[in-house]
Design a protein around this motif. Structure first.
Motif, short mmCIF file in Angstrom:
data_model
loop_
_atom_site.label_atom_id
_atom_site.label_comp_id
_atom_site.label_asym_id
_atom_site.label_seq_id
_atom_site.Cartn_x
_atom_site.Cartn_y
_atom_site.Cartn_z
N PHE A 27 0.70 -1.18 -0.05
CA PHE A 27 -0.14 0.08 -0.06
C PHE A 27 0.90 1.22 0.00
O PHE A 27 2.02 1.18 0.40
CB PHE A 27 -1.00 -0.07 1.29
N ASP A 28 0.37 2.26 -0.44
CA ASP A 28 1.34 3.81 -0.55
C ASP A 28 0.98 4.17 0.81
O ASP A 28 -0.27 4.35 1.37
CB ASP A 28 0.52 4.66 -1.52
N ALA A 80 -2.99 -4.76 16.58
CA ALA A 80 -2.55 -3.83 15.50
C ALA A 80 -2.53 -2.45 16.05
O ALA A 80 -3.62 -1.90 16.55
CB ALA A 80 -3.02 -4.08 14.30
N VAL A 81 -1.50 -1.82 16.01
CA VAL A 81 -1.56 -0.39 15.95
C VAL A 81 -1.49 0.54 15.03
O VAL A 81 -0.72 0.22 13.92
CB VAL A 81 -0.39 0.12 17.20
N VAL A 82 -2.64 1.17 14.45
CA VAL A 82 -2.75 1.76 13.19
C VAL A 82 -2.80 3.24 13.11
O VAL A 82 -3.70 3.81 13.95
CB VAL A 82 -3.83 1.05 12.58
N SER A 83 -2.08 4.09 12.48
CA SER A 83 -2.18 5.35 12.42
C SER A 83 -2.51 5.84 11.13
O SER A 83 -1.99 5.90 9.99
CB SER A 83 -1.04 6.22 12.48
N PRO A 84 -4.05 5.92 10.80
CA PRO A 84 -4.61 6.06 9.42
C PRO A 84 -4.12 7.54 8.64
O PRO A 84 -3.91 7.46 7.58
CB PRO A 84 -6.10 6.62 9.82
N ARG A 85 -3.48 8.47 9.67
CA ARG A 85 -2.69 9.68 8.91
C ARG A 85 -1.76 9.14 8.05
O ARG A 85 -1.42 9.83 7.16
CB ARG A 85 -2.57 10.41 10.10
N GLY A 86 -1.15 8.22 8.21
CA GLY A 86 0.04 7.63 7.48
C GLY A 86 -0.45 6.98 6.41
O GLY A 86 0.71 6.62 5.72
N PHE A 87 -1.51 6.70 5.81
CA PHE A 87 -1.53 5.81 4.76
C PHE A 87 -2.35 6.66 3.81
O PHE A 87 -3.28 7.77 3.92
CB PHE A 87 -2.75 4.95 5.08
N ALA A 88 -2.09 6.56 2.25
CA ALA A 88 -2.45 7.44 1.30
C ALA A 88 -3.86 7.22 0.97
O ALA A 88 -4.69 7.87 0.92
CB ALA A 88 -1.49 7.03 0.14
N ASP A 89 -4.49 5.89 1.42
CA ASP A 89 -5.71 5.28 1.16
C ASP A 89 -6.06 4.90 2.74
O ASP A 89 -6.03 4.11 3.15
CB ASP A 89 -5.93 4.15 0.23
N ALA A 90 -7.09 5.89 3.32
CA ALA A 90 -7.62 5.49 4.64
C ALA A 90 -8.28 4.27 4.77
O ALA A 90 -8.13 3.57 5.63
CB ALA A 90 -8.53 6.83 5.14
N GLY A 91 -8.76 3.73 3.58
CA GLY A 91 -9.50 2.38 3.60
C GLY A 91 -8.44 1.32 3.75
O GLY A 91 -8.99 0.20 4.24
N VAL A 92 -7.37 1.52 3.28
CA VAL A 92 -6.31 0.28 3.65
C VAL A 92 -6.07 0.34 5.20
O VAL A 92 -6.19 -0.73 5.79
CB VAL A 92 -4.84 0.61 2.96
N ALA A 93 -5.94 1.36 5.74
CA ALA A 93 -5.88 1.46 7.25
C ALA A 93 -7.04 0.80 8.16
O ALA A 93 -7.01 0.26 8.82
CB ALA A 93 -5.61 2.86 7.75
#
Length: 289
Positions: free
Chosen positions: A173-174, A194-207
């Protein structure tokens, strides 16, 4: 699908590289927006904090620390250059020349290949950037890779790492613009959270999809938690997640409760001097599986 039967969920040992000559690496700063200005680096404080990290880790698993080298100021983050799987070690290909020197460390190669008798897979001389467990977050229990693409890792680099580490599957993922490594925005803890930061993903849907996969043990970070490196965390045992003191202080009470519900206590180490280099606790740790 992706049963937790691939291998041990946490490492059997680890190694560090001391931050000797720790200073701003201008090449790395080109695409690491977390890196501080040169005036903010305190080499002596970084050494002291790194020694404290080594002592703390040694309480829970065997931890070796290799000497640093002022010619490689980013070498304090060895997980980008060396990674292991059962019976093998992988040498990554770094994007910047100042970091490519780290791959030539004969002492680390001799330790992994000679002392541990691991087979070598050397990706350091091919053309595609693949900064190992900086770019590639691995669920070791499932053999599942989660690879963030950026200037530090392209799609072919991701495929090379997938093959070298013998993973079952890897999701590419980008990363969002300005992000350089997946392990700053994502962590998988002992295969069950899992610890996930949506801000770090180009596509929030992947997060969102990754969080759904690990639900109910998905810890979704706020922007403040993200900025404090809470995503750069690691489970060194089945019951504890490690992060920097800065990250722990920023942790929202609800996310702390979610970690506890997933069976994790939080252990923190003061690493603000190290964090000037644009990485945090997880970046310092090269796991040995």
């Amino acid at each position: 699908m992706f049963a937790c039967d691939f291998g041990p969920a946490t490492a059997q040992a680890a190694f560090l590289v001391a931050p000797e000559g720790f200073c701003r690496a201008d090449q790395s700063a080109q695409d690491n927006l977390y890196m501080a200005q040169a005036s903010s680096f305190d080499a002596e404080c970084a050494l002291a904090q790194h020694r404290a990290l080594h002592r703390a880790m040694s309480e829970v698993l065997p931890t070796v620390c290799f000497a640093g080298d002022p010619a490689t100021p980013d070498a304090v983050f060895p997980n980008n250059v060396f990674a292991t799987a059962a019976g093998r070690y992988v040498v990554g290909r770094m994007r910047h020349p100042v970091r490519q020197r780290e791959a030539d460390r004969a002492d680390i190669r001799n330790f992994l290949g000679g002392v541990l008798d691991y087979a070598e897979i050397d990706l350091s001389t091919q053309a595609h950037a693949c900064e190992l467990t900086g770019s590639l977050v691995i669920d070791r229990a499932r053999g599942l890779g989660l690879c963030g693409l950026s200037e530090r890792c392209d799609d072919q680099g991701a495929r090379l790492m997938h093959e070298a580490l013998g993973l079952r599957a890897t999701l590419m993922f980008d990363l969002a613009p300005g992000e350089y490594h997946a392990n700053v925005v994502l962590a998988v803890l002992a295969g069950r959270a899992a610890v996930v930061s949506p801000r770090g993903f180009a596509d929030a849907g992947v997060a969102e999809a990754i969080a759904d996969f690990y639900a109910p043990n998905a810890i979704v970070l706020s922007e403040a938690e993200h900025a404090a490196f809470a995503g750069n965390s690691i489970a060194l045992s089945s019951d504890t997640v490690w992060m920097s003191a800065r990250a722990e202080a920023a942790l929202d009470p609800r996310n702390r409760q979610l970690l506890a519900a997933a069976g994790f206590g939080v252990r923190a180490v003061q690493l603000d001097a190290i964090e000037a280099g644009g990485g945090s606790l997880r970046c310092c740790i090269a796991e040995i599986f």
